[in-house]
Design a protein around this motif. Structure first.
Motif, PDB file in Angstrom:
ATOM      1  N   TYR A 199     -68.411  13.562  80.473  1.00  0.00           N
ATOM      2  CA  TYR A 199     -67.746  14.643  81.208  1.00  0.00           C
ATOM      3  C   TYR A 199     -67.013  15.629  80.299  1.00  0.00           C
ATOM      4  O   TYR A 199     -66.280  16.481  80.779  1.00  0.00           O
ATOM      5  CB  TYR A 199     -66.752  14.053  82.212  1.00  0.00           C
ATOM      6  N   LEU A 200     -67.217  15.505  78.994  1.00  0.00           N
ATOM      7  CA  LEU A 200     -66.479  16.333  78.050  1.00  0.00           C
ATOM      8  C   LEU A 200     -66.912  17.797  78.136  1.00  0.00           C
ATOM      9  O   LEU A 200     -68.080  18.123  77.938  1.00  0.00           O
ATOM     10  CB  LEU A 200     -66.697  15.809  76.630  1.00  0.00           C
ATOM     11  N   ASP A 201     -65.952  18.676  78.440  1.00  0.00           N
ATOM     12  CA  ASP A 201     -66.214  20.113  78.538  1.00  0.00           C
ATOM     13  C   ASP A 201     -65.710  20.872  77.308  1.00  0.00           C
ATOM     14  O   ASP A 201     -66.209  21.952  76.999  1.00  0.00           O
ATOM     15  CB  ASP A 201     -65.537  20.700  79.781  1.00  0.00           C
ATOM     16  N   LEU A 202     -64.692  20.343  76.651  1.00  0.00           N
ATOM     17  CA  LEU A 202     -64.107  21.029  75.502  1.00  0.00           C
ATOM     18  C   LEU A 202     -63.823  20.023  74.401  1.00  0.00           C
ATOM     19  O   LEU A 202     -63.131  19.025  74.624  1.00  0.00           O
ATOM     20  CB  LEU A 202     -62.806  21.732  75.905  1.00  0.00           C
ATOM     21  N   LEU A 203     -64.357  20.305  73.227  1.00  0.00           N
ATOM     22  CA  LEU A 203     -64.079  19.499  72.042  1.00  0.00           C
ATOM     23  C   LEU A 203     -63.699  20.444  70.915  1.00  0.00           C
ATOM     24  O   LEU A 203     -64.546  21.150  70.367  1.00  0.00           O
ATOM     25  CB  LEU A 203     -65.299  18.665  71.660  1.00  0.00           C
ATOM     26  N   ASP A 204     -62.417  20.493  70.575  1.00  0.00           N
ATOM     27  CA  ASP A 204     -61.918  21.399  69.548  1.00  0.00           C
ATOM     28  C   ASP A 204     -61.389  20.574  68.385  1.00  0.00           C
ATOM     29  O   ASP A 204     -60.306  19.985  68.443  1.00  0.00           O
ATOM     30  CB  ASP A 204     -60.809  22.290  70.106  1.00  0.00           C
ATOM     31  N   LEU A 205     -62.196  20.530  67.326  1.00  0.00           N
ATOM     32  CA  LEU A 205     -61.830  19.796  66.117  1.00  0.00           C
ATOM     33  C   LEU A 205     -61.711  20.748  64.932  1.00  0.00           C
ATOM     34  O   LEU A 205     -61.779  20.315  63.770  1.00  0.00           O
ATOM     35  CB  LEU A 205     -62.886  18.725  65.822  1.00  0.00           C
ATOM     36  N   SER A 206     -61.545  22.011  65.197  1.00  0.00           N
ATOM     37  CA  SER A 206     -61.541  23.028  64.144  1.00  0.00           C
ATOM     38  C   SER A 206     -60.349  22.877  63.198  1.00  0.00           C
ATOM     39  O   SER A 206     -59.307  22.339  63.561  1.00  0.00           O
ATOM     40  CB  SER A 206     -61.549  24.423  64.772  1.00  0.00           C
ATOM     41  N   TYR A 207     -60.573  23.364  61.977  1.00  0.00           N
ATOM     42  CA  TYR A 207     -59.546  23.409  60.944  1.00  0.00           C
ATOM     43  C   TYR A 207     -58.952  22.032  60.653  1.00  0.00           C
ATOM     44  O   TYR A 207     -57.759  21.774  60.810  1.00  0.00           O
ATOM     45  CB  TYR A 207     -58.456  24.424  61.306  1.00  0.00           C
ATOM     46  N   ASN A 208     -59.824  21.143  60.238  1.00  0.00           N
ATOM     47  CA  ASN A 208     -59.452  19.830  59.728  1.00  0.00           C
ATOM     48  C   ASN A 208     -60.222  19.592  58.430  1.00  0.00           C
ATOM     49  O   ASN A 208     -60.709  20.543  57.815  1.00  0.00           O
ATOM     50  CB  ASN A 208     -59.768  18.747  60.770  1.00  0.00           C
ATOM     51  N   ASN A 209     -60.343  18.355  58.010  1.00  0.00           N
ATOM     52  CA  ASN A 209     -61.094  18.005  56.799  1.00  0.00           C
ATOM     53  C   ASN A 209     -62.234  17.057  57.143  1.00  0.00           C
ATOM     54  O   ASN A 209     -62.512  16.105  56.402  1.00  0.00           O
ATOM     55  CB  ASN A 209     -60.158  17.363  55.765  1.00  0.00           C
ATOM     56  N   LEU A 210     -62.904  17.308  58.250  1.00  0.00           N
ATOM     57  CA  LEU A 210     -63.962  16.433  58.728  1.00  0.00           C
ATOM     58  C   LEU A 210     -65.237  16.615  57.917  1.00  0.00           C
ATOM     59  O   LEU A 210     -65.498  17.693  57.364  1.00  0.00           O
ATOM     60  CB  LEU A 210     -64.228  16.698  60.214  1.00  0.00           C
ATOM     61  N   THR A 211     -66.038  15.572  57.860  1.00  0.00           N
ATOM     62  CA  THR A 211     -67.264  15.590  57.071  1.00  0.00           C
ATOM     63  C   THR A 211     -68.445  15.136  57.933  1.00  0.00           C
ATOM     64  O   THR A 211     -68.282  14.668  59.051  1.00  0.00           O
ATOM     65  CB  THR A 211     -67.136  14.647  55.862  1.00  0.00           C
ATOM     66  N   GLY A 212     -69.652  15.279  57.376  1.00  0.00           N
ATOM     67  CA  GLY A 212     -70.843  14.771  58.040  1.00  0.00           C
ATOM     68  C   GLY A 212     -71.647  15.860  58.738  1.00  0.00           C
ATOM     69  O   GLY A 212     -71.284  17.040  58.739  1.00  0.00           O
ATOM     70  N   LYS A 213     -72.761  15.440  59.325  1.00  0.00           N
ATOM     71  CA  LYS A 213     -73.670  16.366  60.001  1.00  0.00           C
ATOM     72  C   LYS A 213     -73.436  16.340  61.504  1.00  0.00           C
ATOM     73  O   LYS A 213     -73.185  15.295  62.095  1.00  0.00           O
ATOM     74  CB  LYS A 213     -75.133  15.987  59.715  1.00  0.00           C
ATOM     75  N   ILE A 214     -73.533  17.519  62.092  1.00  0.00           N
ATOM     76  CA  ILE A 214     -73.405  17.644  63.547  1.00  0.00           C
ATOM     77  C   ILE A 214     -74.752  17.281  64.166  1.00  0.00           C
ATOM     78  O   ILE A 214     -75.793  17.777  63.722  1.00  0.00           O
ATOM     79  CB  ILE A 214     -72.999  19.080  63.925  1.00  0.00           C
ATOM     80  N   PRO A 215     -74.767  16.419  65.176  1.00  0.00           N
ATOM     81  CA  PRO A 215     -76.044  15.997  65.771  1.00  0.00           C
ATOM     82  C   PRO A 215     -76.845  17.176  66.300  1.00  0.00           C
ATOM     83  O   PRO A 215     -76.293  18.143  66.834  1.00  0.00           O
ATOM     84  CB  PRO A 215     -75.617  15.063  66.906  1.00  0.00           C
ATOM     85  N   ASP A 216     -78.156  17.095  66.159  1.00  0.00           N
ATOM     86  CA  ASP A 216     -79.042  18.139  66.678  1.00  0.00           C
ATOM     87  C   ASP A 216     -78.891  18.252  68.192  1.00  0.00           C
ATOM     88  O   ASP A 216     -78.736  17.260  68.898  1.00  0.00           O
ATOM     89  CB  ASP A 216     -80.504  17.805  66.340  1.00  0.00           C
ATOM     90  N   GLY A 217     -78.931  19.495  68.672  1.00  0.00           N
ATOM     91  CA  GLY A 217     -78.894  19.722  70.110  1.00  0.00           C
ATOM     92  C   GLY A 217     -77.511  19.826  70.701  1.00  0.00           C
ATOM     93  O   GLY A 217     -77.370  20.070  71.901  1.00  0.00           O
ATOM     94  N   GLY A 239     -63.866  25.664  60.196  1.00  0.00           N
ATOM     95  CA  GLY A 239     -62.712  25.324  59.372  1.00  0.00           C
ATOM     96  C   GLY A 239     -62.771  23.924  58.807  1.00  0.00           C
ATOM     97  O   GLY A 239     -61.787  23.461  58.217  1.00  0.00           O
ATOM     98  N   ASN A 240     -63.913  23.240  58.963  1.00  0.00           N
ATOM     99  CA  ASN A 240     -64.132  21.941  58.336  1.00  0.00           C
ATOM    100  C   ASN A 240     -65.200  22.136  57.256  1.00  0.00           C
ATOM    101  O   ASN A 240     -66.400  22.102  57.537  1.00  0.00           O
ATOM    102  CB  ASN A 240     -64.604  20.915  59.366  1.00  0.00           C
ATOM    103  N   LYS A 241     -64.768  22.359  56.021  1.00  0.00           N
ATOM    104  CA  LYS A 241     -65.692  22.804  54.979  1.00  0.00           C
ATOM    105  C   LYS A 241     -66.732  21.755  54.607  1.00  0.00           C
ATOM    106  O   LYS A 241     -67.753  22.082  53.997  1.00  0.00           O
ATOM    107  CB  LYS A 241     -64.912  23.235  53.732  1.00  0.00           C
TER     108      LYS A 241
END
Length: 369
Positions: A305-323, A334-336
């Motif tokens: 049911y997730l409508d909003l996911l805001d993780l901007s401007y942190n130090n997160l790593t990894g690949k975003i899943p396709d789709g 903001g996550n370089k």
């Protein structure tokens, strides 16, 4: 016989007086039964007993009416002494009825149960109500009223309070944590947009009926107490825009009724607990502008049911899943060290191990609608 009145009747009258004087009004039934039994054991005419019962009810009525007026006048005096209602219906035409004051709601006994002043009255004073005289208060809403000073510890007297909203004011000082312990009926607590300092009191975790907690836009310091995870009935938790540090409590994953979580704009460190992904009912997660690191837990990608996911401007790593980029409410800039072939995100290198990362979705991805 005394002046035409039998001794039995006088005895009955004395019994009546003793009962009505010595018994609280909740014992009316017992008093009437006693009168009837006395009648049956005597020769007093039935009309005399009926008269005494009528007098009994009339006496109780007068006693109750006196208590009613006294309680009403006490509430009115409390409102008047605050100085807040000096220009709101405090005229002789309204006598001493507090229920006629602006923003006031009363129960059937004319006792104040709700105070609701929402952005339409600027009080510009401290929270100087005599709470000891408002013990039936269930709603206290003083939003945008220009309140200053600290939250008085006496607020803990309001044990029937279910709704406390003091947002958009200039309140300072720390939480009266020991007093908050008594507000066990609270359903909503909103102290946002003030200047409250100090730590978030762990005692908030004892307010088990809370469904809405907003402490955002203050000057709170320290860490998020793990006790907050005890609020398993909460649906909204907003602690953003403070000076909090530390990590996200893992226990939040037990708040399975949570729908909105906002912990943005302070100095959270560590990784995002995968337990957040156990909250299947959640609709929005805001963790932006922190120092969170590590990969985004795969459990978050499959929240139904997730409508909003805001993780901007942190130090997160990894690949975003396709789709997943068909979600316009996804904010990850903001996550370089995040990578994907999407504007604002660094492309994944061919040699990057992240490119081969596989995600197994246990639930279908939420649509953008």
């Amino acid at each position: 016989m005394v002046n035409g009145i039998s001794s039995n009747c006088l005895s009955l009258c004395m019994t009546y007086c003793y009962i009505t004087i010595s018994s609280p009004w909740k014992l009316i039934s017992a008093s009437i039964i006693h009168l009837i039994k006395t009648y049956m054991a005597s020769s007093v005419p039935i009309n005399s007993v009926a008269l005494l019962i009528s007098v009994l009810f009339y006496g109780i009525y007068l006693d109750t009416a006196a208590d009613f007026v006294a309680a009403s006048e006490l509430d009115f005096q409390t409102l008047r002494e605050s100085g807040w209602w000096s220009t709101y219906y405090m005229t002789s035409g309204y006598s001493s009825n507090p229920c006629m004051c602006y923003g006031i709601t009363c129960n059937d006994d004319a006792s104040v149960t709700k105070i609701y002043l929402y952005h339409d009255v600027v009080l510009g004073s401290t929270l100087n109500l005599n709470f000891a005289s408002l013990t039936n208060l269930t709603f206290l809403v003083l939003v945008g009223a220009g309140l200053r000073g600290s939250i008085p510890p006496e607020i803990g007297i309001l044990s029937k309070l279910t709704y406390l909203d003091l947002s958009y004011n200039n309140l300072t000082g720390e939480f009266p944590d020991h007093s908050l312990r008594n507000l066990t009926r609270l359903d909503l607590l909103d102290i946002s947009k003030n200047r409250i300092s100090g730590c978030i009191p762990p005692v908030l975790g004892d307010l088990l009926k809370l469904t809405y907690l907003d402490l955002s836009y203050n000057s709170l310091t320290g860490s998020i107490p793990s006790d907050i995870a005890q609020l398993t009935n909460q649906r909204t938790l907003i602690l953003s825009h403070n000076n909090l540090k530390g990590s996200i409590p893992i226990g939040l994953g037990s708040c399975t009724n949570l729908k909105h979580l906002s912990l943005s704009n302070y100095s959270l460190t560590g990784s995002i607990p995968r337990q957040i992904g156990y909250i299947r009912s959640i609709k929005s997660i805001g963790l932006s502008h922190n120092f969170l690191s590590g990969e985004i837990p795969y459990e978050l990608w499959s929240l139904p049911y997730l409508d909003l996911l805001d993780l901007s401007y942190n130090n997160l790593t990894g690949k975003i899943p396709d789709g997943y980029w068909n979600r316009t409410s996804l904010a990850l800039i903001g996550n370089k060290n995040l990578c994907d072939n999407f504007k604002g995100i660094s492309p994944c290198l061919a040699t990057s191990p992240a490119k081969s990362t596989k995600y197994q979705f246990l639930f279908p991805l939420p649509s953008s609608s």
